[in-house]
Design a protein around this motif. Sequence first.
Motif, PDB file in Angstrom:
ATOM      1  N   ILE A  64       0.657  -1.092   0.006  1.00  0.00           N
ATOM      2  CA  ILE A  64      -0.048  -0.098   0.123  1.00  0.00           C
ATOM      3  C   ILE A  64       0.812   1.238  -0.069  1.00  0.00           C
ATOM      4  O   ILE A  64       0.248   2.400  -0.142  1.00  0.00           O
ATOM      5  N   GLY A  65       2.166   1.173   0.175  1.00  0.00           N
ATOM      6  CA  GLY A  65       3.007   2.274   0.186  1.00  0.00           C
ATOM      7  C   GLY A  65       4.431   2.203   0.528  1.00  0.00           C
ATOM      8  O   GLY A  65       4.952   0.943   0.849  1.00  0.00           O
ATOM      9  N   SER A  66       5.099   2.985   0.307  1.00  0.00           N
ATOM     10  CA  SER A  66       6.479   3.033   0.793  1.00  0.00           C
ATOM     11  C   SER A  66       6.876   4.064   1.409  1.00  0.00           C
ATOM     12  O   SER A  66       6.234   5.576   1.223  1.00  0.00           O
ATOM     13  N   THR A  67       8.063   4.487   2.090  1.00  0.00           N
ATOM     14  CA  THR A  67       8.646   5.486   2.943  1.00  0.00           C
ATOM     15  C   THR A  67      10.140   5.157   2.974  1.00  0.00           C
ATOM     16  O   THR A  67      10.655   3.916   2.749  1.00  0.00           O
ATOM     17  N   THR A  68      10.704   6.306   3.432  1.00  0.00           N
ATOM     18  CA  THR A  68      12.265   6.079   3.716  1.00  0.00           C
ATOM     19  C   THR A  68      12.170   6.767   5.301  1.00  0.00           C
ATOM     20  O   THR A  68      11.419   7.400   5.608  1.00  0.00           O
ATOM     21  N   ILE A  69      13.072   5.761   5.870  1.00  0.00           N
ATOM     22  CA  ILE A  69      13.255   5.920   7.365  1.00  0.00           C
ATOM     23  C   ILE A  69      14.588   6.319   7.575  1.00  0.00           C
ATOM     24  O   ILE A  69      15.660   5.316   7.345  1.00  0.00           O
ATOM     25  N   ALA A  70      15.140   7.335   8.055  1.00  0.00           N
ATOM     26  CA  ALA A  70      16.630   7.464   8.330  1.00  0.00           C
ATOM     27  C   ALA A  70      17.069   6.843   9.787  1.00  0.00           C
ATOM     28  O   ALA A  70      16.350   6.661  10.667  1.00  0.00           O
ATOM     29  N   ALA A  71      18.155   6.050   9.547  1.00  0.00           N
ATOM     30  CA  ALA A  71      18.346   5.144  10.614  1.00  0.00           C
ATOM     31  C   ALA A  71      19.961   5.452  11.128  1.00  0.00           C
ATOM     32  O   ALA A  71      20.677   5.813  10.676  1.00  0.00           O
TER      33      ALA A  71
END
Length: 71
Positions: A64-71
């Motif tokens: 249903i979607g995607s995102t980026t997450i800073a780690a």
Amino acid sequence: MTDYVVLVERTEDRGYGAWAPDLPGCVALGSTYDEAIAEMREAMRFHLEGLREDNIPAPKPTTIGSTTIAA
């Protein structure tokens, strides 16, 4: 018309690869992001057309979607 999530990755040669998690085997490459997206549109059209010709129903999207997450 059904919407499918398309993920785009950088390739080792600094190009771009695109794929759709809900359409196994449907992939595209491009030297730019926009080219990869354009090629993926065509790949998806061709892939779904082939499924129709073989009387195989198109998969229903589950991604249903995607995102980026800073780690």
